[in-house]
Design a protein around this motif. Structure first.
Motif, PDB file in Angstrom:
ATOM      1  N   ALA A   1       1.799   6.787  -6.734  1.00 26.53           N
ATOM      2  CA  ALA A   1       1.779   7.845  -5.690  1.00 26.53           C
ATOM      3  C   ALA A   1       1.128   9.016  -6.283  1.00 26.53           C
ATOM      4  O   ALA A   1       0.224   9.598  -5.558  1.00 26.53           O
ATOM      5  CB  ALA A   1       3.045   8.331  -5.380  1.00 26.53           C
ATOM      6  N   LEU A   2       1.000   9.531  -7.480  1.00 25.03           N
ATOM      7  CA  LEU A   2       0.490  10.543  -8.188  1.00 25.03           C
ATOM      8  C   LEU A   2      -1.316  10.230  -8.145  1.00 25.03           C
ATOM      9  O   LEU A   2      -1.901  10.707  -7.696  1.00 25.03           O
ATOM     10  CB  LEU A   2       0.878  10.844  -9.466  1.00 25.03           C
ATOM     11  N   ALA A   3      -1.561   8.829  -8.501  1.00 23.43           N
ATOM     12  CA  ALA A   3      -3.020   8.296  -8.692  1.00 23.43           C
ATOM     13  C   ALA A   3      -3.634   8.463  -6.985  1.00 23.43           C
ATOM     14  O   ALA A   3      -4.633   8.864  -7.079  1.00 23.43           O
ATOM     15  CB  ALA A   3      -2.955   7.062  -9.160  1.00 23.43           C
ATOM     16  N   ALA A   4      -2.603   8.109  -6.064  1.00 20.51           N
ATOM     17  CA  ALA A   4      -3.226   8.214  -4.837  1.00 20.51           C
ATOM     18  C   ALA A   4      -3.321   9.511  -4.413  1.00 20.51           C
ATOM     19  O   ALA A   4      -4.295   9.892  -3.654  1.00 20.51           O
ATOM     20  CB  ALA A   4      -2.217   7.477  -4.005  1.00 20.51           C
TER      21      ALA A   4
ATOM     22  N   PRO B   1      -5.521  -3.583  -0.801  1.00 19.08           N
ATOM     23  CA  PRO B   1      -6.632  -2.776  -1.387  1.00 19.08           C
ATOM     24  C   PRO B   1      -6.073  -1.602  -2.342  1.00 19.08           C
ATOM     25  O   PRO B   1      -6.595  -1.357  -3.390  1.00 19.08           O
ATOM     26  CB  PRO B   1      -7.420  -2.194  -0.459  1.00 19.08           C
ATOM     27  N   ALA B   2      -4.613  -1.172  -2.188  1.00 17.40           N
ATOM     28  CA  ALA B   2      -4.199  -0.067  -2.706  1.00 17.40           C
ATOM     29  C   ALA B   2      -2.608  -0.263  -2.541  1.00 17.40           C
ATOM     30  O   ALA B   2      -2.121  -1.191  -1.815  1.00 17.40           O
ATOM     31  CB  ALA B   2      -4.250   1.277  -2.095  1.00 17.40           C
TER      32      ALA B   2
ATOM     33  N   PRO C   1       0.755  -1.412  -0.067  1.00 18.33           N
ATOM     34  CA  PRO C   1      -0.114   0.075   0.096  1.00 18.33           C
ATOM     35  C   PRO C   1       0.880   1.291  -0.063  1.00 18.33           C
ATOM     36  O   PRO C   1       2.045   1.138   0.440  1.00 18.33           O
ATOM     37  CB  PRO C   1      -0.906  -0.204   1.343  1.00 18.33           C
ATOM     38  N   PRO C   2       0.173   2.174  -0.625  1.00 18.88           N
ATOM     39  CA  PRO C   2       1.234   3.558  -0.356  1.00 18.88           C
ATOM     40  C   PRO C   2       1.473   4.006   0.963  1.00 18.88           C
ATOM     41  O   PRO C   2       0.572   3.958   1.796  1.00 18.88           O
ATOM     42  CB  PRO C   2       0.305   4.763  -1.099  1.00 18.88           C
ATOM     43  N   ASP C   3       2.473   4.499   1.183  1.00 19.03           N
ATOM     44  CA  ASP C   3       2.845   4.926   2.488  1.00 19.03           C
ATOM     45  C   ASP C   3       3.259   6.566   2.378  1.00 19.03           C
ATOM     46  O   ASP C   3       3.689   6.949   3.785  1.00 19.03           O
ATOM     47  CB  ASP C   3       3.978   4.024   3.241  1.00 19.03           C
ATOM     48  N   GLY C   4       3.218   7.172   1.444  1.00 24.11           N
ATOM     49  CA  GLY C   4       3.655   8.547   1.316  1.00 24.11           C
ATOM     50  C   GLY C   4       4.888   8.868   1.222  1.00 24.11           C
ATOM     51  O   GLY C   4       5.224  10.200   1.423  1.00 24.11           O
ATOM     52  N   THR C   5       5.783   8.109   1.388  1.00 19.75           N
ATOM     53  CA  THR C   5       7.336   8.209   0.977  1.00 19.75           C
ATOM     54  C   THR C   5       7.866   8.584  -0.303  1.00 19.75           C
ATOM     55  O   THR C   5       8.619   9.104  -0.387  1.00 19.75           O
ATOM     56  CB  THR C   5       7.904   7.021   1.763  1.00 19.75           C
ATOM     57  N   VAL C   6       7.194   8.048  -1.247  1.00 14.03           N
ATOM     58  CA  VAL C   6       7.292   8.601  -2.619  1.00 14.03           C
ATOM     59  C   VAL C   6       6.531   9.774  -3.009  1.00 14.03           C
ATOM     60  O   VAL C   6       5.399   9.869  -3.021  1.00 14.03           O
ATOM     61  CB  VAL C   6       6.944   7.382  -3.548  1.00 14.03           C
TER      62      VAL C   6
END
Length: 192
Positions: free
Chosen positions: A101-104, A178-179, A82-87
């Motif tokens: 990361a852009l999509a999120a 899920p992501a 899952p995305p973790d905000g580090t990228v």
């Protein structure tokens, strides 16, 4: 109706084995996937892919060349974390982690389940060097990738969050998310 599954070819056709994703998408023209799967060659258009990941599909399979430490031509199936905000999100280019990361960042809803069908490259020139054409081991992996997609896609259309079918290649994580963002999960040892 929004397709339930997106199969996305990713890569630059002028950078040798980086063209693996687009070549697999081209091969799928002769062996189409079942209805419910949208197949598209994104090349290096990361912004287009980011928006399409927000279109409501349940699962996305990115087909890409990715160094994973195996011999050239080895296929790996990566269940992204899952995305973790580090990228940091980036609207230009096609680094899959930055595109996801852009999509999120752009969307309010969770990203679909993201899988990466990766091929170990043998030749990846620098960004300033142009070298069209796949190396022999990666060229041979294109048909195996099409076979893998013909096993994987029907299973994901039936159960997008279900277990992954055996494909005979390393699976680098096994827990559905899920992501997702591509990460470096511990790998299996079986080479195909």
């Amino acid at each position: 109706m929004t397709p339930r599954l997106l199969v996305a070819g990713v890569g630059n056709i002028f950078l040798a084995d980086d063209a693996f994703g687009p070549e697999v998408i081209r091969a799928l023209e002769q062996r189409p996937l079942p209805p419910g799967a949208r197949v598209h060659d994104y090349g290096i258009r990361g912004l287009d892919l980011a928006y399409d990941l927000l279109s409501g599909c349940a699962t996305a399979v990115l087909v890409d060349a990715a160094p994973r430490g195996h011999r050239p031509g080895t296929l790996s199936l990566i269940e992204a974390a899952p995305p973790d905000g580090t990228v940091a999100p980036e609207a230009h280019g096609m680094d899959p982690a930055k595109v996801l990361a852009l999509a999120a960042h752009l969307g309010d809803e969770p990203l679909p389940r993201i899988l990466v069908l990766a091929c170990e490259p043998g030749v990846l020139p620098g960004d300033d060097d142009l070298l069209p054409g796949l190396s022999a081991p990666v060229r041979e992996a294109v048909d195996r990738a099409v076979d893998a997609l013909h096993t994987l896609v029907p299973a994901l259309l039936t159960d997008p969050a279900g277990p992954l079918p055996p494909l005979g290649c390393p699976v680098e994580s096994g827990t559905p998310h899920p992501a997702a963002l591509p990460g470096t999960a511990p790998g299996a040892t079986e080479d195909r």
